[in-house]
Motif scaffolding. Structure first.
Motif, short mmCIF file in Angstrom:
data_model
loop_
_atom_site.label_atom_id
_atom_site.label_comp_id
_atom_site.label_asym_id
_atom_site.label_seq_id
_atom_site.Cartn_x
_atom_site.Cartn_y
_atom_site.Cartn_z
N THR A 1 0.67 -1.20 0.01
CA THR A 1 -0.05 0.13 0.05
C THR A 1 1.01 1.19 -0.17
O THR A 1 1.94 1.16 0.35
CB THR A 1 -1.05 -0.05 1.11
N HIS B 1 -10.95 -6.52 3.93
CA HIS B 1 -10.21 -5.37 3.78
C HIS B 1 -9.51 -4.98 5.02
O HIS B 1 -9.54 -5.94 6.01
CB HIS B 1 -11.37 -4.11 3.14
N HIS B 2 -8.95 -3.89 4.91
CA HIS B 2 -8.16 -3.47 6.11
C HIS B 2 -8.38 -2.01 6.75
O HIS B 2 -8.44 -1.01 5.72
CB HIS B 2 -6.46 -3.46 5.84
N ILE C 1 -5.99 0.71 8.18
CA ILE C 1 -4.56 0.84 8.40
C ILE C 1 -4.25 1.95 9.11
O ILE C 1 -4.54 3.03 8.93
CB ILE C 1 -3.74 0.65 7.03
N THR D 1 -2.55 -2.98 11.10
CA THR D 1 -3.79 -3.06 10.33
C THR D 1 -4.62 -3.95 11.15
O THR D 1 -4.42 -4.74 12.16
CB THR D 1 -3.38 -4.04 9.07
N ARG E 1 -10.04 -2.98 -4.35
CA ARG E 1 -9.21 -2.69 -3.25
C ARG E 1 -9.80 -1.53 -2.23
O ARG E 1 -10.33 -0.44 -2.49
CB ARG E 1 -7.63 -2.29 -3.32
N GLU F 1 -9.36 0.22 1.58
CA GLU F 1 -8.80 0.45 2.70
C GLU F 1 -9.27 1.70 3.47
O GLU F 1 -9.39 2.69 2.85
CB GLU F 1 -7.16 0.70 2.47
#
Length: 143
Positions: free
Chosen positions: A77, A98-99, A101, A108, A132, A134
């Motif tokens: 990332t 998903h995360h 961060i 995470t 994606r 985040e």
């Protein structure tokens, strides 16, 4: 520790399947990322590797991190304008998540909810080939 070794053993098998040689340096690099369990910059990886092996080229570190990301061992990332890498938190290709961060420390947290169903409804007639998602912010320790 046994679980970490299983991850490393699986990763080394994946490397071999993709034509990479099994080396002590690659194993140490992956072990470092497993133990960190957060996003780290290539420079931090290089500093660790130099404590273990002496001088090692930044280009070599970055190339390995990028290659390992390409074959699915690492996630990458862009945090604060710098590429960061972490050991892929789930080697099970069927587990989708998903995360969150932390922009300060890189830690995470997995998010099992995926917002793609909402977006699919907003894009009739389109084919989504990947995504994606985040969420960036500060973790509880970095507040």
């Amino acid at each position: 520790m046994a679980k970490e070794m299983t991850k490393i053993d699986q990763a080394m098998t994946t490397l071999k399947e993709h034509g990479f040689k099994k080396t002590n340096k690659r194993e140490k690099l992956l072990t470092f990322l497993v133990k960190k369990n957060r996003y780290v910059a290539a420079k931090e990886v290089q500093e660790y590797m130099e404590t273990e092996f002496g001088s090692i080229s930044f280009d070599t570190i970055y190339r390995n991190l990028h290659d390992f990301s390409e074959i699915g061992l690492l996630e990458e990332t862009d945090l604060n304008g710098e590429m960061k890498f972490r050991f892929h938190c789930c080697q099970d290709k069927n587990h989708h998540h998903h995360h969150f961060i932390c922009t300060v420390c890189g830690k995470t947290q997995e998010l099992d909810l995926c917002p793609m169903d909402f977006f699919k409804e907003q894009l009739p007639g389109c084919t989504i080939e990947g995504h994606r998602f985040e969420i960036l912010g500060r973790c509880a320790e970095c507040q």
